[in-house]
Scaffold this motif. Structure first.
Motif, PDB file in Angstrom:
ATOM      1  N   SER A  39      55.439  14.873  -3.084  1.00 33.95           N
ATOM      2  CA  SER A  39      54.461  14.493  -1.912  1.00 33.95           C
ATOM      3  C   SER A  39      53.256  14.286  -2.315  1.00 33.95           C
ATOM      4  N   ILE A  40      53.012  13.581  -3.252  1.00 27.87           N
ATOM      5  CA  ILE A  40      51.595  13.212  -3.535  1.00 27.87           C
ATOM      6  C   ILE A  40      51.463  11.715  -3.509  1.00 27.87           C
TER       7      ILE A  40
ATOM      8  N   VAL B 234      41.046  -0.194 -19.802  1.00 23.99           N
ATOM      9  CA  VAL B 234      40.725   0.266 -18.074  1.00 23.99           C
ATOM     10  C   VAL B 234      40.844   1.611 -17.997  1.00 23.99           C
ATOM     11  N   GLN B 235      39.779   2.432 -17.604  1.00 20.82           N
ATOM     12  CA  GLN B 235      39.740   3.778 -17.498  1.00 20.82           C
ATOM     13  C   GLN B 235      39.654   4.092 -15.952  1.00 20.82           C
ATOM     14  N   ARG B 236      40.714   5.010 -15.442  1.00 29.68           N
ATOM     15  CA  ARG B 236      40.723   5.240 -13.968  1.00 29.68           C
ATOM     16  C   ARG B 236      41.180   6.577 -13.707  1.00 29.68           C
ATOM     17  N   THR B 237      40.509   7.156 -12.674  1.00 32.36           N
ATOM     18  CA  THR B 237      40.510   8.538 -12.015  1.00 32.36           C
ATOM     19  C   THR B 237      41.313   8.328 -10.931  1.00 32.36           C
ATOM     20  N   ALA B 238      42.553   8.712 -10.305  1.00 37.13           N
ATOM     21  CA  ALA B 238      43.054   8.488  -9.271  1.00 37.13           C
ATOM     22  C   ALA B 238      43.104   9.869  -8.139  1.00 37.13           C
ATOM     23  N   TYR B 239      42.991   9.593  -7.106  1.00 35.41           N
ATOM     24  CA  TYR B 239      43.036  10.873  -6.105  1.00 35.41           C
ATOM     25  C   TYR B 239      43.976  10.655  -5.079  1.00 35.41           C
ATOM     26  N   ASP B 240      44.403  11.860  -4.806  1.00 36.35           N
ATOM     27  CA  ASP B 240      45.295  11.928  -3.633  1.00 36.35           C
ATOM     28  C   ASP B 240      44.679  11.841  -2.268  1.00 36.35           C
ATOM     29  N   GLN B 241      45.647  12.205  -1.175  1.00 36.05           N
ATOM     30  CA  GLN B 241      45.053  12.304   0.166  1.00 36.05           C
ATOM     31  C   GLN B 241      44.249  13.540   0.495  1.00 36.05           C
ATOM     32  N   ARG B 242      44.433  14.432  -0.471  1.00 34.16           N
ATOM     33  CA  ARG B 242      43.548  15.613  -0.297  1.00 34.16           C
ATOM     34  C   ARG B 242      42.312  15.494  -1.254  1.00 34.16           C
TER      35      ARG B 242
ATOM     36  N   VAL C  87      52.154  19.250 -10.882  1.00 30.14           N
ATOM     37  CA  VAL C  87      53.466  18.503 -11.205  1.00 30.14           C
ATOM     38  C   VAL C  87      54.621  19.390 -11.970  1.00 30.14           C
ATOM     39  N   PRO C  88      54.751  20.382 -11.435  1.00 31.10           N
ATOM     40  CA  PRO C  88      55.719  21.336 -12.554  1.00 31.10           C
ATOM     41  C   PRO C  88      57.044  20.515 -12.653  1.00 31.10           C
ATOM     42  N   GLY C  89      57.712  20.486 -13.735  1.00 32.61           N
ATOM     43  CA  GLY C  89      58.786  19.721 -14.229  1.00 32.61           C
ATOM     44  C   GLY C  89      58.757  18.228 -14.455  1.00 32.61           C
ATOM     45  N   LEU C  90      57.720  17.740 -14.077  1.00 27.72           N
ATOM     46  CA  LEU C  90      57.689  16.284 -14.273  1.00 27.72           C
ATOM     47  C   LEU C  90      58.016  15.737 -15.843  1.00 27.72           C
TER      48      LEU C  90
END
Length: 240
Positions: free
Chosen positions: A171-172, A205-213, A150-153
């Motif tokens: 596009s994530i 709440v601890q959460r790890t979120a994953y993308d479409q890949r 996420v460069p520049g986020l």
């Protein structure tokens, strides 16, 4: 204290307190003590305590040991479907927002690095926000994202919907998450941010979120106010 002759005393006290709350007590405002209520209403403290027990079960008030009884805010039942905070609040006709936003670049360290599949020395974007609904604090959220993805986020992000920013700028799309929840009490600095008394109940709440890949994109640790949230789930019994 007026009431129907058929009503028990604690029911009359309960209705009196419901009216008192409806007529002007604000969320998180402290109610009179049991002794004060008993003297004002001409009943025993046992009667007052029974009425308060019922109000607590109905989530109209909450108690903090040594501090007193307080007016609850509207309680939100949260399901285990994967939604962003903003999506969740909008679905409930509440306006999501953020305050106290802080954004920094830092090393992942062991815990965050493990969750995101990074080495401890790799850089992450750390976003700390107090999330609000209709302007009222709901949770304290710490989000960590791999800086390389996420460069520049850190410079671009406004503090509002992180998932929308990920979708529109990178596009994530986050599609699934692993999540754990346990009960805690809030230490004084966090309680102050969330505008509740110290040692109020909360959900961690601890959460790890994953993308479409299937890449780990976000590791988040959030503290949700226990007086505003409950978690609902449906379970099935296996037939034998």
């Amino acid at each position: 204290m007026a009431g129907s002759p058929r009503q028990t005393k604690h029911t009359q006290v309960r209705e009196h307190l419901v009216e008192l709350i409806a007529e002007g007590l604000q969320p998180d405002e402290r109610l009179p003590t049991e002794r004060e209520l008993a003297e004002t209403l001409g009943v025993t403290r046992v009667t007052v305590r029974k009425a308060l027990d019922e109000l607590e079960k109905d989530h109209l008030v909450y108690r903090i040991q040594g501090a007193g009884t307080f007016v609850s805010q509207q309680r939100i039942s949260k399901t285990f479907e994967f939604h962003s905070f903003s999506e969740d609040m909008l679905a409930r006709d509440l306006m999501p927002g953020s305050s106290e936003t802080q954004i920094s670049l830092e090393s992942a360290g062991g815990r965050v690095g493990f969750a995101l599949g990074l080495s401890p020395a790799e850089q992450v974007v750390h976003i700390m926000r107090v999330r609000t609904a209709d302007g009222r604090p709901m949770c304290l959220e710490h989000s960590y994202l791999p800086a390389a993805l996420v460069p520049g986020l850190a410079e671009r992000f406004s503090g509002d919907s992180l998932y929308r920013e990920l979708r529109d700028s990178y596009s994530i799309r986050l599609e699934r998450a692993d999540q754990t929840i346990h009960a805690v009490v809030l230490e004084e600095p966090t309680a102050e941010l969330l505008k509740v008394p110290p040692f109020s109940p909360a959900f961690n709440v601890q959460r790890t979120a994953y993308d479409q890949r299937n890449r780990a994109i976000e590791y988040a640790e959030s503290l949700y106010r226990g007086d505003r949230y409950s978690y609902d789930l449906s379970i099935n019994r296996l037939s034998t």
